[in-house]
Design a protein around this motif. Structure first.
Motif, mmCIF file in Angstrom:
data_model
loop_
_atom_site.group_PDB
_atom_site.id
_atom_site.type_symbol
_atom_site.label_atom_id
_atom_site.label_comp_id
_atom_site.label_asym_id
_atom_site.label_seq_id
_atom_site.Cartn_x
_atom_site.Cartn_y
_atom_site.Cartn_z
ATOM 1 N N GLU A 53 -19.253 -27.352 -86.703
ATOM 2 C CA GLU A 53 -17.923 -27.584 -86.142
ATOM 3 C C GLU A 53 -17.971 -28.601 -85.011
ATOM 4 O O GLU A 53 -17.071 -29.438 -84.876
ATOM 5 N N ARG A 54 -19.018 -28.537 -84.202
ATOM 6 C CA ARG A 54 -19.165 -29.511 -83.107
ATOM 7 C C ARG A 54 -19.418 -30.912 -83.666
ATOM 8 O O ARG A 54 -18.841 -31.889 -83.206
ATOM 9 N N HIS A 55 -20.269 -30.999 -84.680
ATOM 10 C CA HIS A 55 -20.616 -32.294 -85.273
ATOM 11 C C HIS A 55 -19.398 -32.957 -85.916
ATOM 12 O O HIS A 55 -19.243 -34.185 -85.851
ATOM 13 N N LEU A 56 -18.511 -32.172 -86.526
ATOM 14 C CA LEU A 56 -17.328 -32.705 -87.187
ATOM 15 C C LEU A 56 -16.167 -32.959 -86.228
ATOM 16 O O LEU A 56 -15.113 -33.437 -86.651
ATOM 17 N N GLY A 57 -16.349 -32.634 -84.955
ATOM 18 C CA GLY A 57 -15.297 -32.851 -83.963
ATOM 19 C C GLY A 57 -14.260 -31.759 -83.907
ATOM 20 O O GLY A 57 -13.259 -31.891 -83.191
ATOM 21 N N MET A 58 -14.481 -30.657 -84.642
ATOM 22 C CA MET A 58 -13.501 -29.574 -84.654
ATOM 23 C C MET A 58 -13.409 -28.887 -83.293
ATOM 24 O O MET A 58 -12.320 -28.519 -82.848
ATOM 25 N N LEU A 59 -14.552 -28.704 -82.630
ATOM 26 C CA LEU A 59 -14.534 -28.065 -81.310
ATOM 27 C C LEU A 59 -13.822 -28.935 -80.290
ATOM 28 O O LEU A 59 -13.095 -28.433 -79.426
ATOM 29 N N LYS A 60 -14.033 -30.237 -80.368
ATOM 30 C CA LYS A 60 -13.381 -31.164 -79.449
ATOM 31 C C LYS A 60 -11.865 -31.093 -79.592
ATOM 32 O O LYS A 60 -11.133 -31.060 -78.592
ATOM 33 N N ARG A 61 -11.394 -31.046 -80.834
ATOM 34 C CA ARG A 61 -9.949 -30.951 -81.068
ATOM 35 C C ARG A 61 -9.420 -29.585 -80.647
ATOM 36 O O ARG A 61 -8.331 -29.466 -80.090
ATOM 37 N N LEU A 62 -10.211 -28.545 -80.919
ATOM 38 C CA LEU A 62 -9.788 -27.196 -80.555
ATOM 39 C C LEU A 62 -9.677 -27.039 -79.049
ATOM 40 O O LEU A 62 -8.794 -26.333 -78.549
ATOM 41 N N ARG A 63 -10.572 -27.713 -78.335
ATOM 42 C CA ARG A 63 -10.555 -27.634 -76.866
ATOM 43 C C ARG A 63 -9.277 -28.219 -76.285
ATOM 44 O O ARG A 63 -8.856 -27.855 -75.195
ATOM 45 N N GLY A 64 -8.625 -29.136 -77.020
ATOM 46 C CA GLY A 64 -7.389 -29.744 -76.539
ATOM 47 C C GLY A 64 -6.141 -28.961 -76.872
ATOM 48 O O GLY A 64 -5.027 -29.418 -76.595
ATOM 49 N N THR A 65 -6.294 -27.775 -77.492
ATOM 50 C CA THR A 65 -5.152 -26.923 -77.819
ATOM 51 C C THR A 65 -4.987 -25.839 -76.751
ATOM 52 O O THR A 65 -5.883 -25.623 -75.928
ATOM 53 N N PRO A 66 -3.857 -25.136 -76.765
ATOM 54 C CA PRO A 66 -3.661 -24.063 -75.768
ATOM 55 C C PRO A 66 -4.540 -22.839 -75.979
ATOM 56 O O PRO A 66 -4.478 -21.896 -75.190
ATOM 57 N N LEU A 67 -5.352 -22.824 -77.053
ATOM 58 C CA LEU A 67 -6.181 -21.647 -77.311
ATOM 59 C C LEU A 67 -7.183 -21.442 -76.174
ATOM 60 O O LEU A 67 -7.971 -22.342 -75.862
ATOM 61 N N PRO A 68 -7.189 -20.284 -75.528
ATOM 62 C CA PRO A 68 -8.195 -20.022 -74.486
ATOM 63 C C PRO A 68 -9.610 -20.081 -75.054
ATOM 64 O O PRO A 68 -9.836 -19.702 -76.210
ATOM 65 N N LYS A 69 -10.542 -20.549 -74.254
ATOM 66 C CA LYS A 69 -11.929 -20.647 -74.709
ATOM 67 C C LYS A 69 -12.460 -19.282 -75.153
ATOM 68 O O LYS A 69 -13.186 -19.182 -76.149
ATOM 69 N N SER A 70 -12.113 -18.256 -74.398
ATOM 70 C CA SER A 70 -12.621 -16.919 -74.729
ATOM 71 C C SER A 70 -12.133 -16.459 -76.100
ATOM 72 O O SER A 70 -12.841 -15.730 -76.801
ATOM 73 N N SER A 71 -10.942 -16.895 -76.517
ATOM 74 C CA SER A 71 -10.405 -16.491 -77.819
ATOM 75 C C SER A 71 -11.252 -17.050 -78.957
ATOM 76 O O SER A 71 -11.427 -16.400 -79.997
ATOM 77 N N TYR A 72 -11.769 -18.254 -78.770
ATOM 78 C CA TYR A 72 -12.636 -18.844 -79.790
ATOM 79 C C TYR A 72 -13.885 -17.991 -79.983
ATOM 80 O O TYR A 72 -14.276 -17.683 -81.111
ATOM 81 N N PHE A 73 -14.497 -17.569 -78.876
ATOM 82 C CA PHE A 73 -15.721 -16.773 -78.958
ATOM 83 C C PHE A 73 -15.437 -15.367 -79.481
ATOM 84 O O PHE A 73 -16.239 -14.808 -80.229
ATOM 85 N N ILE A 74 -14.297 -14.796 -79.102
ATOM 86 C CA ILE A 74 -13.919 -13.481 -79.633
ATOM 87 C C ILE A 74 -13.768 -13.556 -81.141
ATOM 88 O O ILE A 74 -14.205 -12.659 -81.880
ATOM 89 N N GLY A 75 -13.160 -14.631 -81.619
ATOM 90 C CA GLY A 75 -13.008 -14.816 -83.060
ATOM 91 C C GLY A 75 -14.338 -14.860 -83.784
ATOM 92 O O GLY A 75 -14.498 -14.273 -84.860
ATOM 93 N N LYS A 76 -15.314 -15.550 -83.202
ATOM 94 C CA LYS A 76 -16.645 -15.626 -83.812
ATOM 95 C C LYS A 76 -17.309 -14.250 -83.830
ATOM 96 O O LYS A 76 -17.959 -13.874 -84.813
ATOM 97 N N ILE A 77 -17.156 -13.498 -82.743
ATOM 98 C CA ILE A 77 -17.759 -12.165 -82.675
ATOM 99 C C ILE A 77 -17.162 -11.243 -83.733
ATOM 100 O O ILE A 77 -17.878 -10.481 -84.397
ATOM 101 N N VAL A 78 -15.837 -11.312 -83.912
ATOM 102 C CA VAL A 78 -15.178 -10.489 -84.933
ATOM 103 C C VAL A 78 -15.706 -10.837 -86.322
ATOM 104 O O VAL A 78 -15.999 -9.956 -87.145
ATOM 105 N N MET A 79 -15.851 -12.131 -86.598
ATOM 106 C CA MET A 79 -16.366 -12.569 -87.897
ATOM 107 C C MET A 79 -17.789 -12.081 -88.125
ATOM 108 O O MET A 79 -18.136 -11.598 -89.215
ATOM 109 N N VAL A 80 -18.632 -12.174 -87.092
ATOM 110 C CA VAL A 80 -20.015 -11.710 -87.207
ATOM 111 C C VAL A 80 -20.063 -10.205 -87.435
ATOM 112 O O VAL A 80 -20.836 -9.712 -88.269
#
Length: 285
Positions: A104-131
């Motif tokens: 995701e970082r290599h494809l620029g998805m994280l960079k674009r996601l960082r520019g949205t209103p989504l809180p950083k912690s929400s991204y990590f919570i989402g990954k934890i739920v998936m795992v």
């Protein structure tokens, strides 16, 4: 749109994400976790590989090394089952997650996601739920195979279920945080060797492919510095008969040490995430 407008919009977005209430961030994180979980289970190849690889390895190992200890009544396939559960947890969290985030970082998805209103912690919570979802499914499959084919018992009482639960949660937490941090060392999702090599080494020295007590003393000491050894030992304590405790090098399950080591790795992983996580690739500046 002028450069000034873009700057103001970006700053406003960053401020909104930074000041989001914890409950709002949690709600968004759970929603994102549900989305990522659906994407995982809809990716047939990824799901097939994630669930089939540990089962295939378990069946191969159990076919080649089928021995029952007359003193403890525990067979090597039963020991391998507990080890593969540990590998499944670490594979879903540290291995797969680090590669996914690196992609995701290599494809620029994280960079674009960082520019949205989504809180950083929400991204990590989402990954934890998936795992959690993927590793729970994997663990259930391995337990079913072990129970049906190799006589692995499910936890026999509340105490053993409690042990299984806290070892599982501490293992998932520490390995997920380490996976997020480890993603910084991977240039892209194609750099799998950066993850596979240390994972393979740890599997051989942590009691997964070889009974831990049969390893040379030096390798036992080396493995004790890493979470996989303690994750496998915790699973043995929850799923194998009490008689097997005498086959452990320390002569006990060492629950206190298991909790200490896995908890310490969780803290280390969290600190590394906070200090080193990058939303942009190296070429993005």
């Amino acid at each position: 749109m002028t450069a000034t407008t873009v700057t103001i919009t970006t700053a406003t977005t960053a401020t909104t994400a930074a000041t989001a209430p914890p409950a709002f961030a949690l709600r968004l994180g759970l929603a994102r976790g549900a989305l990522e979980t659906k994407q995982f289970f809809r990716s047939r190849m990824q799901m097939f590989f994630t669930f089939s690889m540990p089962v295939v390895m378990l069946l191969l190992l159990s076919t080649i090394f089928d021995y029952k200890d007359p003193d403890t009544g525990v067979s090597t396939p039963q020991i391998f089952t507990t080890g593969m559960i540990g590998v499944g947890i670490m594979g879903s969290s540290l291995q797969s997650l680090s590669l996914q985030i690196a992609g995701e970082r290599h494809l620029g998805m994280l960079k674009r996601l960082r520019g949205t209103p989504l809180p950083k912690s929400s991204y990590f919570i989402g990954k934890i739920v998936m795992v959690l979802a993927s590793s729970l499914g994997q663990t259930a499959v391995l337990l079913a195979v072990g129970r049906l084919f190799f006589g692995v018992r499910l936890p026999v009482d509340a105490a053993h279920w409690l042990t299984f639960g806290w070892v599982y949660l501490l293992g998932v937490t520490s390995c997920t945080l380490l996976g997020i941090a480890y993603s910084n060392l991977i240039r892209s999702a194609d750099s799998g060797a950066v993850v596979m090599l240390p994972m393979t080494v740890l599997q051989f020295v942590s009691g997964v492919f070889i009974v831990f007590s049969q390893l040379p003393r030096g390798l036992q000491v080396f493995a004790s510095f890493f979470p996989l050894k303690w994750l496998c030992q915790g699973m043995r304590s929850a799923l194998l008969p009490q008689a097997y405790v005498h086959a452990e090098p320390a002569g006990s399950w060492e629950h206190g040490r298991i909790a200490l080591v896995l908890g310490a790795w969780a803290v280390v992983g969290l600190l590394l995430c906070l200090r080193t996580f990058r939303w942009k690739g190296r070429k993005d500046g």
